[in-house]
Design a protein around this motif. Structure first.
Motif, mmCIF file in Angstrom:
data_model
loop_
_atom_site.group_PDB
_atom_site.id
_atom_site.type_symbol
_atom_site.label_atom_id
_atom_site.label_comp_id
_atom_site.label_asym_id
_atom_site.label_seq_id
_atom_site.Cartn_x
_atom_site.Cartn_y
_atom_site.Cartn_z
ATOM 1 N N ARG A 31 -6.722 16.183 30.913
ATOM 2 C CA ARG A 31 -6.145 15.189 31.939
ATOM 3 C C ARG A 31 -5.624 14.261 31.329
ATOM 4 N NH1 ARG A 31 -10.842 14.311 35.992
ATOM 5 N NH2 ARG A 31 -11.980 13.847 34.007
ATOM 6 N N CYS A 32 -5.582 14.075 30.033
ATOM 7 C CA CYS A 32 -5.226 12.789 29.365
ATOM 8 C C CYS A 32 -3.674 12.770 29.437
ATOM 9 C CB CYS A 32 -5.823 12.682 27.893
ATOM 10 S SG CYS A 32 -5.524 10.943 27.320
ATOM 11 N N SER A 33 -2.743 13.911 29.011
ATOM 12 C CA SER A 33 -1.510 13.828 28.975
ATOM 13 C C SER A 33 -0.991 15.217 29.153
ATOM 14 C CB SER A 33 -1.137 13.471 27.492
ATOM 15 O OG SER A 33 -1.648 14.347 26.510
ATOM 16 N N GLU A 34 0.095 15.128 29.666
ATOM 17 C CA GLU A 34 0.814 16.631 30.181
ATOM 18 C C GLU A 34 1.463 17.113 28.777
ATOM 19 O OE1 GLU A 34 3.871 15.807 33.114
ATOM 20 O OE2 GLU A 34 2.345 14.605 34.112
ATOM 21 N N ASP A 35 1.315 18.596 29.027
ATOM 22 C CA ASP A 35 2.043 19.491 28.099
ATOM 23 C C ASP A 35 1.725 19.311 26.726
ATOM 24 O OD1 ASP A 35 3.729 20.288 30.259
ATOM 25 O OD2 ASP A 35 5.246 18.775 29.752
ATOM 26 N N GLY A 36 0.346 18.957 26.653
ATOM 27 C CA GLY A 36 -0.298 18.877 25.172
ATOM 28 C C GLY A 36 0.274 17.816 24.297
ATOM 29 N N ALA A 37 0.864 16.746 24.770
ATOM 30 C CA ALA A 37 1.298 15.529 24.174
ATOM 31 C C ALA A 37 0.373 14.785 22.987
ATOM 32 C CB ALA A 37 2.016 14.556 24.767
ATOM 33 N N SER A 38 -0.948 14.928 23.755
ATOM 34 C CA SER A 38 -2.174 14.149 22.825
ATOM 35 C C SER A 38 -2.453 15.087 21.772
ATOM 36 C CB SER A 38 -3.380 14.076 23.847
ATOM 37 O OG SER A 38 -3.131 13.078 24.680
ATOM 38 N N GLN A 39 -2.266 16.442 21.828
ATOM 39 C CA GLN A 39 -2.626 17.276 20.685
ATOM 40 C C GLN A 39 -1.493 17.001 19.762
ATOM 41 O OE1 GLN A 39 -5.582 19.135 19.762
ATOM 42 N NE2 GLN A 39 -4.296 18.978 17.814
ATOM 43 N N LEU A 40 -0.098 17.206 20.207
ATOM 44 C CA LEU A 40 1.014 16.904 19.322
ATOM 45 C C LEU A 40 0.874 15.802 18.548
ATOM 46 C CD1 LEU A 40 3.749 18.399 21.494
ATOM 47 C CD2 LEU A 40 2.862 19.407 19.521
ATOM 48 N N LEU A 41 0.359 14.702 19.222
ATOM 49 C CA LEU A 41 0.222 13.291 18.534
ATOM 50 C C LEU A 41 -0.691 13.595 17.368
ATOM 51 C CD1 LEU A 41 1.176 10.273 18.654
ATOM 52 C CD2 LEU A 41 -0.714 9.995 19.999
ATOM 53 N N PHE A 42 -1.967 13.931 17.618
ATOM 54 C CA PHE A 42 -3.016 13.976 16.650
ATOM 55 C C PHE A 42 -2.351 15.047 15.519
ATOM 56 C CE2 PHE A 42 -6.300 16.686 14.564
ATOM 57 C CZ PHE A 42 -7.190 15.487 14.361
ATOM 58 N N ASP A 43 -1.783 15.837 15.759
ATOM 59 C CA ASP A 43 -1.036 17.030 14.896
ATOM 60 C C ASP A 43 -0.174 15.972 13.837
ATOM 61 O OD1 ASP A 43 -2.772 18.896 15.778
ATOM 62 O OD2 ASP A 43 -1.056 19.857 16.742
ATOM 63 N N SER A 44 0.508 15.158 14.454
ATOM 64 C CA SER A 44 1.590 14.341 13.455
ATOM 65 C C SER A 44 0.969 13.402 12.743
ATOM 66 C CB SER A 44 2.569 13.729 14.435
ATOM 67 O OG SER A 44 1.938 12.530 15.281
ATOM 68 N N LEU A 45 -0.219 13.042 13.006
ATOM 69 C CA LEU A 45 -0.963 11.795 12.134
ATOM 70 C C LEU A 45 -1.078 12.239 10.676
ATOM 71 C CD1 LEU A 45 -3.499 10.554 14.929
ATOM 72 C CD2 LEU A 45 -1.256 9.526 14.068
ATOM 73 N N GLY A 46 -1.389 13.343 10.294
ATOM 74 C CA GLY A 46 -1.451 13.564 8.741
ATOM 75 C C GLY A 46 -0.190 13.089 8.188
ATOM 76 N N GLY A 47 0.874 13.502 8.459
ATOM 77 C CA GLY A 47 2.207 13.116 7.862
ATOM 78 C C GLY A 47 2.533 11.826 8.068
ATOM 79 N N LYS A 48 2.196 11.011 9.337
ATOM 80 C CA LYS A 48 2.283 9.642 9.491
ATOM 81 C C LYS A 48 1.459 8.817 8.692
ATOM 82 C CE LYS A 48 4.172 10.069 14.372
ATOM 83 N NZ LYS A 48 5.290 9.020 14.457
ATOM 84 N N PHE A 49 0.129 9.146 8.536
ATOM 85 C CA PHE A 49 -0.699 8.515 7.808
ATOM 86 C C PHE A 49 -0.396 8.413 6.186
ATOM 87 C CE2 PHE A 49 -4.795 8.475 10.659
ATOM 88 C CZ PHE A 49 -3.892 7.876 11.657
ATOM 89 N N LYS A 50 0.057 9.664 5.911
ATOM 90 C CA LYS A 50 0.615 9.764 4.504
ATOM 91 C C LYS A 50 1.693 8.730 4.013
ATOM 92 C CE LYS A 50 1.045 13.314 0.760
ATOM 93 N NZ LYS A 50 1.206 14.606 0.459
#
Length: 115
Positions: free
Chosen positions: A24-43
């Motif tokens: 219910r937090c975001s549509e179309d899995g946007a939150s999971q995609l954001l989480f998945d992107s963080l490894g590269g962004k943090f590095k």
């Protein structure tokens, strides 16, 4: 006789970023995609190791089901809404790297009186 429970270990970190990936937090899995992107962004930002290391975790539901993706930065107690990939970049640069909240995206700040 049961086996001894093994005490877990976690490396040192400066901040802990919690991301709601509930349906219910975001549509179309946007939150999971954001989480998945963080490894590269943090590095890329130097937040994957060292003094400013940020740990990230998925949360099933924050019970704040509007304006997602929702992100909480601990131990700061700062809650962000509308965390698009572009807004996440701002949070990484301003808050996680430089300690300055992105005020227009904050919807709750722990310890603040009027919210």
């Amino acid at each position: 006789m049961s086996e001894a429970v093994v005490k877990p270990k976690i490396g040192n970190y400066h901040r802990h970023l919690l991301i709601c990936t509930g349906p219910r937090c975001s549509e179309d899995g946007a939150s999971q995609l954001l989480f998945d992107s963080l490894g590269g962004k943090f590095k890329a930002a130097g937040l994957d190791a060292g003094e400013l290391r940020v740990k990230r975790s998925r949360v099933g539901c924050f019970a704040a089901c509007k304006g997602g993706p929702i992100v909480c930065v601990q131990p700061d107690g700062t809650w962000y809404y509308n965390v698009t990939p572009e807004n996440m970049d701002r949070i990484i640069d301003d808050h996680l790297c430089n300690g300055k909240r992105v005020e227009e995206l904050v919807f709750h700040q722990a310890g603040a009186e009027d919210q």
